[in-house]
Scaffold this motif. Structure first.
Motif, PDB file in Angstrom:
ATOM      1  N   ARG A  14      -4.619   0.188   0.253  1.00  0.00           N
ATOM      2  CA  ARG A  14      -3.707  -0.763   0.902  1.00  0.00           C
ATOM      3  C   ARG A  14      -2.289  -0.214   1.022  1.00  0.00           C
ATOM      4  N   ARG A  69       5.006   1.292 -15.122  1.00  0.00           N
ATOM      5  CA  ARG A  69       5.323  -0.033 -14.599  1.00  0.00           C
ATOM      6  C   ARG A  69       6.644  -0.487 -15.206  1.00  0.00           C
ATOM      7  N   ARG A 124      -8.266  -1.322  -9.500  1.00  0.00           N
ATOM      8  CA  ARG A 124      -6.914  -1.702  -9.083  1.00  0.00           C
ATOM      9  C   ARG A 124      -6.190  -0.516  -8.451  1.00  0.00           C
ATOM     10  N   ASP A 125      -6.402   0.673  -9.009  1.00  0.00           N
ATOM     11  CA  ASP A 125      -5.736   1.864  -8.499  1.00  0.00           C
ATOM     12  C   ASP A 125      -6.272   2.236  -7.116  1.00  0.00           C
ATOM     13  N   VAL A 160      -6.268  -7.138  -5.327  1.00  0.00           N
ATOM     14  CA  VAL A 160      -5.757  -6.932  -6.680  1.00  0.00           C
ATOM     15  C   VAL A 160      -5.570  -8.275  -7.383  1.00  0.00           C
ATOM     16  N   ARG A 183      -5.224  -0.319  -4.430  1.00  0.00           N
ATOM     17  CA  ARG A 183      -3.791  -0.204  -4.133  1.00  0.00           C
ATOM     18  C   ARG A 183      -3.512   1.006  -3.249  1.00  0.00           C
ATOM     19  N   ARG A 215      -0.185   0.615  -1.436  1.00  0.00           N
ATOM     20  CA  ARG A 215       0.711   0.029  -2.436  1.00  0.00           C
ATOM     21  C   ARG A 215       0.477   0.695  -3.794  1.00  0.00           C
ATOM     22  N   PRO A 216       0.796   1.973  -3.917  1.00  0.00           N
ATOM     23  CA  PRO A 216       0.437   2.689  -5.140  1.00  0.00           C
ATOM     24  C   PRO A 216       1.305   2.379  -6.340  1.00  0.00           C
ATOM     25  N   GLY A 217       2.391   1.642  -6.174  1.00  0.00           N
ATOM     26  CA  GLY A 217       3.276   1.401  -7.309  1.00  0.00           C
ATOM     27  C   GLY A 217       4.256   2.549  -7.488  1.00  0.00           C
TER      28      GLY A 217
END
Length: 531
Positions: free
Chosen positions: A92, A141, A85-86, A464, A89, A94-96
């Motif tokens: 893409r 998160r 997932r990491d 994801v 991301r 979108r690292p959070g």
């Protein structure tokens, strides 16, 4: 299992391991060709400059400023772990939530001062270890905290003391695996704890996640090596007595082992160490029937032979590792000792394997445990596999692993259910057939730990979500078969749904009370283990 010294090599901020070991575009394309439905060309390697990294939302006081950085690359590298997932991301863009600051304390007092400041300011503190978490254990998160501080202890990396009489060592928690072993080697000692992430994970991370090492039987979880712990909490420092064993109430060490940084920051530990092995012997055993191979592993685990390696690969896993070209399952056996030859123990294990239908290659002995071709192929694949996972991710594939443990009576049905239901879930989510392979990583007299690999072409841009759909099915299968949500990867945030179902509620009450008492401001790794 120790890799060569690698202190000078640059680590990837977004993917596994070293930048110079990542697959190039051509290798990524070749990997993608193995999975129908992947992208026509690999996703570009992500750049820190393309990430939405804003100004920090918190500023440390002048007395702590020398411990903290807001460098964009450091912040990006501390934003996530190394799960699929990491990686996807990052690919893409979108690292959070990217941490506002990264702190590198040098002393226990530095850690205490940082926690005191963060508690007063409502800043979330995420203990980072080496950043190799594959369960969402080192990211933030949510939005309950206005700022996030990533706490990196790798400046605290010394072996502080060695007690040769008790054969133990006091070691700071920020020591990466190779750094730790380099300091023990001149004394003829080793911790003998070699997880797959050995090069990229720290002692503190191993302790906080109850990590499992490479060795398949006997002492292998880090718990087995602990004499005492020192932990800095917002409520004060906790230092347990150094003892070989104790019956004095619930163990204080057990409270912090596996707590994943939610109750305190482990800064050092006294650990049981061993003499370095001098004698080794290894062999591989092929099985036409996977069920018979399971029976062979059980027989060996229930004997007193205690192999260092007892790794069973199903046909798909053996083919992937280059350990079997003919569709056989392969059992990799290895023995080692610091004091005496181990050939007789290997020979006895091979007798048990042959009694269950195994075909054994001639054993090899001496200092090189990988002389057997299948053993050597497995070892190379074991170390290379996370890099190949990243290469497939660049092709838009969904490639991830998960592990569990079950008693022997439930194990065959569990493995069958995972293969069937997870493959069906992957096909439903993507429209593409999936590969679901299995290997046993650890074996106990009463059960074993199967480790599954899932690979399927993803939905472009939606990888994801695909993995989350598959993950939900795996969690349900494990729960139905009363198999643990994790054997050695920890809970983090990704396994929380399964952990909440597995954990007894009275224990959850006690854990929440401990969290409130030790971390009254709720700043330590919010969302891990408990809310």
């Amino acid at each position: 299992m120790e890799p060569a010294d690698s202190a000078a090599r640059a680590r990837s901020w977004w993917g596994w391991g070293y930048t110079d070991a990542q697959p190039d575009d051509a290798e990524c394309a070749a990997l993608g060709a193995l999975l129908p439905g992947t992208l026509a060309r690999p996703l570009p390697v992500p750049r820190v400059a393309d990430l939405p990294i804003g100004r920090p939302a918190a500023t440390p006081p002048a007395a702590l400023a020398h411990l903290v950085t807001d460098d964009p690359r450091a912040r990006a590298a501390h934003a996530m772990g190394k799960a699929y997932r990491d990686v996807i991301r990052a690919l893409r863009g979108r690292p959070g939530r990217i941490p506002d600051l990264v702190a590198r304390p040098a002393t226990d007092q530095d850690v205490a001062d940082l926690l005191d400041w963060a508690g007063g300011q409502g800043v979330a503190v995420i203990p980072f270890g080496g950043g190799s978490s594959v369960v969402g254990g080192v990211e933030y998160r949510g939005d309950a905290h206005h700022a996030v501080l990533s706490l990196d202890l790798t400046s605290m990396s010394r072996v502080l003391e060695i007690d040769p009489a008790s054969r133990s060592a006091r070691i700071q928690a920020g020591a990466l695996g190779p750094v730790l072993e380099q300091q023990l080697r001149p004394h003829g000692l080793t911790l003998r704890h070699f997880p797959q992430s050995f090069e990229f994970s720290t002692l503190g991370g191993w302790l906080a996640t109850r990590a499992g090492g490479h060795y398949a039987t006997g002492p292998t979880h880090i718990d087995d090596f602990v004499q005492s712990l020192r932990v800095i909490t917002p409520a004060g420092a906790s230092t347990s007595w150094r003892l070989p064993a104790s019956g004095a109430g619930p163990s204080p060490d057990r409270l912090f082992l596996g707590s994943e940084g939610t109750l305190g920051v482990i800064t050092e530990a006294w650990l049981r160490v061993q003499e370095r092995p001098e004698h080794r012997a290894s062999a591989s055993v092929a099985f036409a029937d996977f069920g018979q191979a399971l029976d062979a592993v059980r027989a060996i685990a229930q004997s007193d032979l205690a192999p260092a390696n007892c790794r069973l690969l199903d046909p798909g896993e053996a083919l992937l590792a280059g350990a079997s070209p003919d569709g056989s399952s392969v059992l990799v056996l290895g023995f080692e000792s610091a004091t005496a030859p181990v050939g007789d123990r290997l020979a006895a294990a091979l007798v048990l394997a042959r009694a269950h239908g195994g075909r054994a290659e001639p054993p090899t002995a001496g200092r090189d445990a990988g002389a057997d071709p299948a053993v050597g192929a497995w070892r190379s694949a074991f170390l290379r596999m996370p890099y190949l996972r990243d290469g497939l991710a660049r092709m838009g594939a969904v490639v991830e692993t998960f592990e569990t443990a079950s008693t022997w009576d439930r194990l065959p049905a569990l493995i069958d259910a995972v293969r069937t239901e997870v493959a069906a879930a992957a096909l439903k989510a993507t429209g593409h057939p999936a590969t679901v392979n299995c290997r046993l990583t650890h074996a106990y007299p009463d059960g074993a730990a199967p480790y599954f690999t899932v690979a399927v072409a993803g939905r472009p841009g939606d990888e994801v979500a695909v993995w989350d759909e598959i993950k939900a099915v795996t969690t349900d299968v494990l729960h139905r078969h009363r198999a643990t949500v994790t054997h050695h990867h920890a809970v983090g945030r990704d396994h929380r749904p399964g952990y909440d179902r597995q954990r007894p509620e009275p224990f959850a009450l006690a854990l929440r009370a401990a969290k409130h008492a030790l971390d009254p401001h709720g700043i330590l790794n919010p969302g891990v283990l408990i809310d």
